[in-house]
Scaffold this motif. Structure first.
Motif, PDB file in Angstrom:
ATOM      1  N   ARG A 165     -50.974  38.097  20.190  1.00 44.92           N
ATOM      2  CA  ARG A 165     -50.309  39.350  19.819  1.00 44.92           C
ATOM      3  C   ARG A 165     -49.323  39.128  18.668  1.00 44.92           C
ATOM      4  O   ARG A 165     -49.197  39.969  17.769  1.00 44.92           O
ATOM      5  N   ALA A 166     -48.647  37.992  18.689  1.00 44.09           N
ATOM      6  CA  ALA A 166     -47.658  37.710  17.648  1.00 44.09           C
ATOM      7  C   ALA A 166     -48.280  37.607  16.268  1.00 44.09           C
ATOM      8  O   ALA A 166     -47.689  38.048  15.275  1.00 44.09           O
ATOM      9  N   VAL A 167     -49.471  37.037  16.180  1.00 45.87           N
ATOM     10  CA  VAL A 167     -50.090  36.840  14.867  1.00 45.87           C
ATOM     11  C   VAL A 167     -51.037  37.970  14.476  1.00 45.87           C
ATOM     12  O   VAL A 167     -51.609  37.945  13.380  1.00 45.87           O
ATOM     13  N   THR A 168     -51.169  38.979  15.362  1.00 45.87           N
ATOM     14  CA  THR A 168     -52.046  40.103  15.028  1.00 45.87           C
ATOM     15  C   THR A 168     -51.294  41.436  14.976  1.00 45.87           C
ATOM     16  O   THR A 168     -51.181  42.035  13.914  1.00 45.87           O
ATOM     17  N   THR A 169     -50.774  41.891  16.094  1.00 49.50           N
ATOM     18  CA  THR A 169     -50.238  43.251  16.166  1.00 49.50           C
ATOM     19  C   THR A 169     -48.748  43.358  16.453  1.00 49.50           C
ATOM     20  O   THR A 169     -48.175  44.428  16.314  1.00 49.50           O
ATOM     21  N   GLU A 170     -48.111  42.266  16.880  1.00 50.24           N
ATOM     22  CA  GLU A 170     -46.699  42.338  17.281  1.00 50.24           C
ATOM     23  C   GLU A 170     -45.922  41.171  16.672  1.00 50.24           C
ATOM     24  O   GLU A 170     -45.511  40.248  17.372  1.00 50.24           O
ATOM     25  N   GLN A 171     -45.692  41.232  15.374  1.00 51.15           N
ATOM     26  CA  GLN A 171     -45.051  40.106  14.698  1.00 51.15           C
ATOM     27  C   GLN A 171     -43.615  39.864  15.168  1.00 51.15           C
ATOM     28  O   GLN A 171     -43.071  38.767  14.969  1.00 51.15           O
TER      29      GLN A 171
END
Length: 222
Positions: free
Chosen positions: A186-192
């Protein structure tokens, strides 16, 4: 917890990859016998960690930090229900189809012993690509797969060994940082905004994700 199948792919020409030679090894099939697993070498040079498995696009796949890709049979079953179609072991391009193991909720740096001697370490989740979408033939697949965030896990080889279908999986080390594959994905796609939390996983984290987290934190501080 066990390995249901060990899956290998061979180069096949397809119209949906941007790889220069127009081939992909994403369609993997269960191997009949034992498969040797070892560190393949750095990204861009090393391919798959499994003997007999093909990685055709070394820009994005293969190498020590992505030596093995695992996906849970339970997640395949859920996709079968959502897509209303059969999904065979290996059809997501996974080398290991597992049972009883929460692959996408594994911790970065978690270590698995499989069979007698193989030890693998979780590094990151799998980022979906155009080839994956073309292979499945599902419209909007990249976005759909990303929303679910059950990405499966890439692993590095800590101790080489042979594995086969039916081998037990034992979790021999679990870090205490709480950074799961799902969080990393999620961090590297949609939720930085989750990127700073990835730093707790340290050097066990895939180097590209670690660099991205560090750059994000530096930019926020600067």
């Amino acid at each position: 917890m066990k390995v249901l199948s060990v899956n290998l792919g061979h180069p096949q020409p397809v119209p949906y990859t941007d790889q220069a030679e127009g081939v992909t090894g994403i369609d993997k099939k269960p191997a009949a016998g034992p498969v040797r697993v070892a560190a393949p070498g750095p990204k861009g040079v090393g391919a798959s960690g499994l003997a007999g498995d093909s990685v055709c696009d070394l820009r994005h796949h293969g190498g020590d930090e992505q030596a093995v890709y695992a996906f849970a049979r339970e997640d395949l079953d859920e996709w079968e229900r959502e897509l209303d179609r059969s999904l065979a072991n290996g059809c997501f391009g996974e080398n290991l189809t597992t049972e009883g193991l929460e692959v996408s909720r594994a911790l970065i740096g978690e270590r698995w012993r499989i069979g007698r001697s193989l030890v693998l370490e979780v590094t990151s989740g799998r980022i979906p690509c155009r080839t994956f979408q073309g292979h499945l033939g599902e419209r909007g697949w990249v976005k759909r797969f990303t929303r679910k965030a059950a990405a499966g896990a890439y692993l590095r080889v800590i101790e080489p060994g042979e594995i086969r279908a039916g081998d037990p999986v034992e979790i021999v080390h679990r870090p205490d940082h709480g950074v799961t594959v799902e969080m990393q994905f999620r961090a590297v796609t949609t939720e930085q905004e989750l990127l700073p939390r990835l730093l707790a996983a340290g050097e066990a984290l895939h180097s590209q994700a670690l660099a991205r987290a560090r750059n994000y934190v530096a930019a926020q501080q600067g």
